[in-house]
Design a protein around this motif. Structure first.
Motif, PDB file in Angstrom:
ATOM      1  N   ASP A  77      30.227 -10.806  10.098  1.00 44.13           N
ATOM      2  CA  ASP A  77      29.532 -11.500   9.011  1.00 44.13           C
ATOM      3  C   ASP A  77      29.494 -10.614   7.769  1.00 44.13           C
ATOM      4  OD1 ASP A  77      28.151 -13.567   7.789  1.00 44.13           O
ATOM      5  OD2 ASP A  77      26.809 -13.858   9.489  1.00 44.13           O
ATOM      6  N   LEU A  78      28.755 -11.052   6.746  1.00 46.44           N
ATOM      7  CA  LEU A  78      28.662 -10.274   5.507  1.00 46.44           C
ATOM      8  C   LEU A  78      28.192  -8.860   5.788  1.00 46.44           C
ATOM      9  CD1 LEU A  78      27.072 -12.727   2.900  1.00 46.44           C
ATOM     10  CD2 LEU A  78      29.475 -12.179   3.257  1.00 46.44           C
ATOM     11  N   GLN A  79      28.841  -7.906   5.127  1.00 51.96           N
ATOM     12  CA  GLN A  79      28.520  -6.503   5.327  1.00 51.96           C
ATOM     13  C   GLN A  79      28.352  -5.801   3.985  1.00 51.96           C
ATOM     14  OE1 GLN A  79      31.762  -4.963   7.665  1.00 51.96           O
ATOM     15  NE2 GLN A  79      30.887  -5.651   9.605  1.00 51.96           N
ATOM     16  N   GLN A  80      27.409  -4.897   3.912  1.00 57.90           N
ATOM     17  CA  GLN A  80      27.232  -3.979   2.785  1.00 57.90           C
ATOM     18  C   GLN A  80      27.280  -4.711   1.444  1.00 57.90           C
ATOM     19  OE1 GLN A  80      30.387  -1.177   3.672  1.00 57.90           O
ATOM     20  NE2 GLN A  80      29.256  -0.255   5.346  1.00 57.90           N
ATOM     21  N   THR A  81      28.214  -4.326   0.567  1.00 63.27           N
ATOM     22  CA  THR A  81      28.235  -4.888  -0.785  1.00 63.27           C
ATOM     23  C   THR A  81      28.643  -6.351  -0.833  1.00 63.27           C
ATOM     24  OG1 THR A  81      30.491  -4.043  -1.087  1.00 63.27           O
ATOM     25  CG2 THR A  81      28.669  -2.660  -1.880  1.00 63.27           C
ATOM     26  N   GLU A  82      29.152  -6.897   0.257  1.00 60.08           N
ATOM     27  CA  GLU A  82      29.499  -8.323   0.264  1.00 60.08           C
ATOM     28  C   GLU A  82      28.274  -9.194   0.004  1.00 60.08           C
ATOM     29  OE1 GLU A  82      33.366  -8.542   3.262  1.00 60.08           O
ATOM     30  OE2 GLU A  82      31.346  -8.834   4.062  1.00 60.08           O
ATOM     31  N   TRP A  83      27.121  -8.748   0.459  1.00 62.11           N
ATOM     32  CA  TRP A  83      25.885  -9.474   0.166  1.00 62.11           C
ATOM     33  C   TRP A  83      25.680  -9.594  -1.348  1.00 62.11           C
ATOM     34  CZ3 TRP A  83      22.272 -11.473   3.673  1.00 62.11           C
ATOM     35  CH2 TRP A  83      22.503 -11.181   5.008  1.00 62.11           C
ATOM     36  N   LEU A  84      25.911  -8.505  -2.036  1.00 61.86           N
ATOM     37  CA  LEU A  84      25.731  -8.481  -3.491  1.00 61.86           C
ATOM     38  C   LEU A  84      26.800  -9.324  -4.193  1.00 61.86           C
ATOM     39  CD1 LEU A  84      23.941  -7.031  -5.657  1.00 61.86           C
ATOM     40  CD2 LEU A  84      25.727  -5.283  -5.753  1.00 61.86           C
ATOM     41  N   VAL A  85      28.030  -9.213  -3.728  1.00 63.14           N
ATOM     42  CA  VAL A  85      29.164  -9.881  -4.366  1.00 63.14           C
ATOM     43  C   VAL A  85      29.011 -11.397  -4.351  1.00 63.14           C
ATOM     44  CG1 VAL A  85      31.630 -10.352  -4.053  1.00 63.14           C
ATOM     45  CG2 VAL A  85      30.796  -7.994  -4.024  1.00 63.14           C
ATOM     46  N   LEU A  86      28.506 -11.939  -3.252  1.00 62.25           N
ATOM     47  CA  LEU A  86      28.299 -13.393  -3.182  1.00 62.25           C
ATOM     48  C   LEU A  86      26.864 -13.788  -3.517  1.00 62.25           C
ATOM     49  CD1 LEU A  86      30.320 -14.490  -0.014  1.00 62.25           C
ATOM     50  CD2 LEU A  86      31.050 -14.388  -2.394  1.00 62.25           C
ATOM     51  N   GLY A  87      25.922 -12.908  -3.246  1.00 62.76           N
ATOM     52  CA  GLY A  87      24.519 -13.255  -3.459  1.00 62.76           C
ATOM     53  C   GLY A  87      24.138 -13.366  -4.916  1.00 62.76           C
ATOM     54  N   VAL A  88      24.619 -12.450  -5.750  1.00 59.01           N
ATOM     55  CA  VAL A  88      24.273 -12.486  -7.178  1.00 59.01           C
ATOM     56  C   VAL A  88      24.782 -13.756  -7.848  1.00 59.01           C
ATOM     57  CG1 VAL A  88      24.681 -11.367  -9.402  1.00 59.01           C
ATOM     58  CG2 VAL A  88      23.994 -10.003  -7.426  1.00 59.01           C
ATOM     59  N   PRO A  89      26.063 -14.137  -7.689  1.00 60.70           N
ATOM     60  CA  PRO A  89      26.498 -15.411  -8.287  1.00 60.70           C
ATOM     61  C   PRO A  89      25.711 -16.615  -7.792  1.00 60.70           C
ATOM     62  CG  PRO A  89      28.406 -14.099  -7.675  1.00 60.70           C
ATOM     63  CD  PRO A  89      27.203 -13.410  -7.096  1.00 60.70           C
ATOM     64  N   GLY A  92      35.897 -22.860  13.207  1.00 57.74           N
ATOM     65  CA  GLY A  92      34.866 -22.141  13.928  1.00 57.74           C
ATOM     66  C   GLY A  92      34.284 -20.892  13.290  1.00 57.74           C
ATOM     67  N   VAL A  93      34.428 -20.718  11.994  1.00 60.21           N
ATOM     68  CA  VAL A  93      33.912 -19.504  11.356  1.00 60.21           C
ATOM     69  C   VAL A  93      32.384 -19.464  11.420  1.00 60.21           C
ATOM     70  CG1 VAL A  93      33.789 -18.211   9.179  1.00 60.21           C
ATOM     71  CG2 VAL A  93      35.928 -19.343   9.852  1.00 60.21           C
ATOM     72  N   MET A  94      31.748 -20.616  11.334  1.00 59.57           N
ATOM     73  CA  MET A  94      30.283 -20.683  11.323  1.00 59.57           C
ATOM     74  C   MET A  94      29.654 -20.049  12.550  1.00 59.57           C
ATOM     75  SD  MET A  94      27.479 -21.741   9.779  1.00 59.57           S
ATOM     76  CE  MET A  94      27.857 -23.021   8.589  1.00 59.57           C
ATOM     77  N   THR A  95      30.271 -20.165  13.698  1.00 59.52           N
ATOM     78  CA  THR A  95      29.651 -19.681  14.937  1.00 59.52           C
ATOM     79  C   THR A  95      29.537 -18.154  14.975  1.00 59.52           C
ATOM     80  OG1 THR A  95      31.815 -19.677  16.033  1.00 59.52           O
ATOM     81  CG2 THR A  95      30.461 -21.677  16.242  1.00 59.52           C
ATOM     82  N   GLN A  96      30.435 -17.446  14.290  1.00 62.59           N
ATOM     83  CA  GLN A  96      30.430 -15.985  14.339  1.00 62.59           C
ATOM     84  C   GLN A  96      30.059 -15.333  13.007  1.00 62.59           C
ATOM     85  OE1 GLN A  96      34.204 -14.692  15.933  1.00 62.59           O
ATOM     86  NE2 GLN A  96      33.934 -15.808  17.851  1.00 62.59           N
ATOM     87  N   ALA A  97      30.165 -16.071  11.903  1.00 65.48           N
ATOM     88  CA  ALA A  97      29.798 -15.530  10.588  1.00 65.48           C
ATOM     89  C   ALA A  97      28.928 -16.550   9.862  1.00 65.48           C
ATOM     90  CB  ALA A  97      31.057 -15.197   9.785  1.00 65.48           C
ATOM     91  N   PRO A  98      27.713 -16.791  10.367  1.00 68.19           N
ATOM     92  CA  PRO A  98      26.884 -17.866   9.806  1.00 68.19           C
ATOM     93  C   PRO A  98      26.416 -17.605   8.376  1.00 68.19           C
ATOM     94  CG  PRO A  98      25.652 -16.574  11.421  1.00 68.19           C
ATOM     95  CD  PRO A  98      27.075 -16.139  11.525  1.00 68.19           C
ATOM     96  N   ILE A  99      26.170 -16.348   8.025  1.00 70.28           N
ATOM     97  CA  ILE A  99      25.678 -16.076   6.668  1.00 70.28           C
ATOM     98  C   ILE A  99      26.789 -16.277   5.655  1.00 70.28           C
ATOM     99  CG2 ILE A  99      24.628 -14.350   5.162  1.00 70.28           C
ATOM    100  CD1 ILE A  99      23.358 -13.108   7.656  1.00 70.28           C
ATOM    101  N   LEU A 100      27.980 -15.743   5.923  1.00 68.82           N
ATOM    102  CA  LEU A 100      29.126 -15.990   5.047  1.00 68.82           C
ATOM    103  C   LEU A 100      29.360 -17.488   4.894  1.00 68.82           C
ATOM    104  CD1 LEU A 100      31.694 -15.258   3.475  1.00 68.82           C
ATOM    105  CD2 LEU A 100      32.881 -15.030   5.683  1.00 68.82           C
ATOM    106  N   SER A 101      29.278 -18.207   5.991  1.00 65.53           N
ATOM    107  CA  SER A 101      29.507 -19.646   5.959  1.00 65.53           C
ATOM    108  C   SER A 101      28.436 -20.358   5.140  1.00 65.53           C
ATOM    109  CB  SER A 101      29.519 -20.203   7.392  1.00 65.53           C
ATOM    110  OG  SER A 101      30.486 -19.543   8.186  1.00 65.53           O
ATOM    111  N   GLY A 102      27.177 -19.953   5.310  1.00 65.26           N
ATOM    112  CA  GLY A 102      26.092 -20.601   4.582  1.00 65.26           C
ATOM    113  C   GLY A 102      26.145 -20.335   3.088  1.00 65.26           C
TER     114      GLY A 102
END
Length: 472
Positions: free
Chosen positions: A430-442, A349-359
């Motif tokens: 869900d993704l917060q602060q630098t987590e966007w960068l950490v997963l988004g850049v790769p 059930g991670v998708m229901t509460q953290a959809p961006i991390l899951s996607g």
């Protein structure tokens, strides 16, 4: 420029020891970003030409370094993922100074491996990268880390010992005045001695691929490392066996490489399908990723051992970019653990509460299972296409692992992210602060080089043509 690129991370690692705690994250981040910037500058100016000066003249050891083609690409990937790891370390690990210092020290070892054009220098950097990896596991690992450390160290040191014997043998049996690659190529070893020396060198590289049966250290190493996945990113970058075989193995032992090609390609194909099958049965994300990475490296080895242009190009392409998406997936697993307190593939059930991390995680898995339009597809397809020209049945067997990869990845993803959330589960963020960068850049890198592969291929193809044509 090349010397600064290699040694700047080590200088920063030492500087951190004298840096006030409040500035350590900034110093580490600046050093890693500057290293990446230097790499991009060298890429834009055509790389770095060979620099060779005597180091230990009495023993024939030289300081010979260069960055071009394959080594430049792998150096850039290493610099990028090191920066990503440092950004996440600063966010995730309390008092991260020691971890940051070890990451930077290991970066210098890895960059040195790619730049070295002297066999002894290669060996020194090879061992230099090992020490921070062992310390990260010993200092930040889990309960059973010492058993994993001993196993990892034993396999690596056993391979390194055999490699050192081969390095000494190549120089003295061939009569080369130095250990520099150019001199060793000018004074080749022939006959049965070449085969035995190749086997010694191969032992160390097989551990670092890793190939079956020299892989037993891998799942425990990843499982027992810090939950954040930072050490696992660096461990993924340390899979330098395929590069070592390409740069030194195939160059110095061409007859042995051709003679042993059927056996080694068979072993590589078996490694790919075996690891994919074992991954399917893993209930822990880190162990699953460890076996998934091994399966990919079986693919890489298949292309390298084939001695076929298309397959070798694909192998080096896959080697570079699997470092990106596999490293990012380890960090995504660390983010999952931070949220649910577990690395189980059945939390639900991670998708229901953290959809961006899951996607984002799903997109990185698509790169891993070679979905067209992402970087993994180009490498795997090229390997299969080239290997088919040599041994069609081995290409078919290895190709089955691509199907298995989709099964184990999507099955684990479904039970973690889609399956119903258990009653009473903690609320996820869900993704917060630098987590966007950490997963988004790769992820962006995987998309860009999945759609537009020319920049990377322009670095790889000349090196492959030079090797197969007898060049340096």
């Amino acid at each position: 420029m090349i010397h600064l690129f290699i040694f700047l991370p080590m200088l920063a690692s030492l500087l951190l020891l004298a840096t006030p705690v409040r500035w350590r994250e900034e110093v580490a981040g600046f050093a890693a970003a500057l290293t990446l910037g230097l790499g991009l500058y060298m890429w834009g100016t055509g790389g770095a030409e060979l620099v060779s000066v005597p180091w230990i003249a009495a023993l024939g050891v030289t300081y010979s370094v260069a960055l071009d083609g394959v080594s430049l690409l792998l150096g850039l990937v290493t610099a990028l993922m090191t920066l990503v790891a440092i950004i996440y370390t600063a966010r995730r690990i309390p008092n991260p100074g020691t971890m940051l210092s070890l990451i930077l020290a290991m970066e210098t070892g890895l960059l040195g491996i790619y730049a070295a054009r002297d066999l002894v220098l290669f060996y020194v950097f090879f061992e230099d990268a090992l020490i921070p990896a062992l310390l990260m596991l010993a200092m930040f690992g889990k309960t059973h880390r010492m058993a994993a450390l001993i196993k990892f160290g034993a396999y690596t040191l056993m391979g390194s010992m055999l490699m050192l014997i081969s390095i000494i043998g190549v120089k003295y049996l061939g009569g080369s005045p130095t250990f520099a690659l150019s001199d060793l190529m000018a004074h080749p070893v022939t006959g049965a001695a070449q085969t035995w020396l190749y086997l010694g060198f191969l032992a160390a590289m097989a551990v670092k691929l890793p190939l079956f049966p020299l892989h037993a250290w891998l799942p425990d190493f990843h499982e027992q490392n810090h939950d954040s996945g930072v050490a696992d990113v660096m461990g993924t970058l340390y899979k330098v066996g395929a590069y070592g075989l390409f740069r030194f193995g195939m160059t110095l032992f061409p007859d042995a490489s051709l003679e042993l090609r059927p056996v080694l390609m068979s072993l590589a194909a078996f490694t790919a399908i075996y690891a994919a099958w074992i991954a399917f049965r893993q209930p822990d994300w880190k162990r699953l990723l460890a076996y998934a990475g091994q399966s990919h490296m079986g693919f890489v080895a298949l292309g390298i051992f084939s001695l076929e242009s298309t397959a070798m190009t694909g192998a080096l392409y896959l080697l570079a970019f699997q470092n990106v998406y596999t490293g990012a997936l380890f960090l995504a697993a660390g983010m999952l653990q931070e949220r649910v307190g577990s690395l189980s593939t059945r939390v639900g059930g991670v998708m229901t509460q953290a959809p961006i991390l899951s996607g984002v995680t799903m997109s990185l898995w698509f790169a891993s299972i070679a979905v067209p339009g992402l970087a993994g597809f180009i490498g795997e397809f090229s390997i299969l296409l080239g290997a088919y020209q040599i041994y069609p049945w081995l290409a078919f067997i290895a190709g089955l692992s691509t199907i298995a990869a989709a099964v184990y990845a999507l099955n684990a993803y479904q039970t973690t992210y889609w399956q119903a959330r258990p009653p009473g589960g903690v609320k996820l963020f869900d993704l917060q602060q630098t987590e966007w960068l950490v997963l988004g850049v790769p992820l962006i890198v995987c998309i860009v080089f999945g759609v537009y592969s020319a920049p990377a291929l322009n670095l790889i193809q000349p090196a492959v043509r030079a090797l197969l044509g007898g060049g340096a």
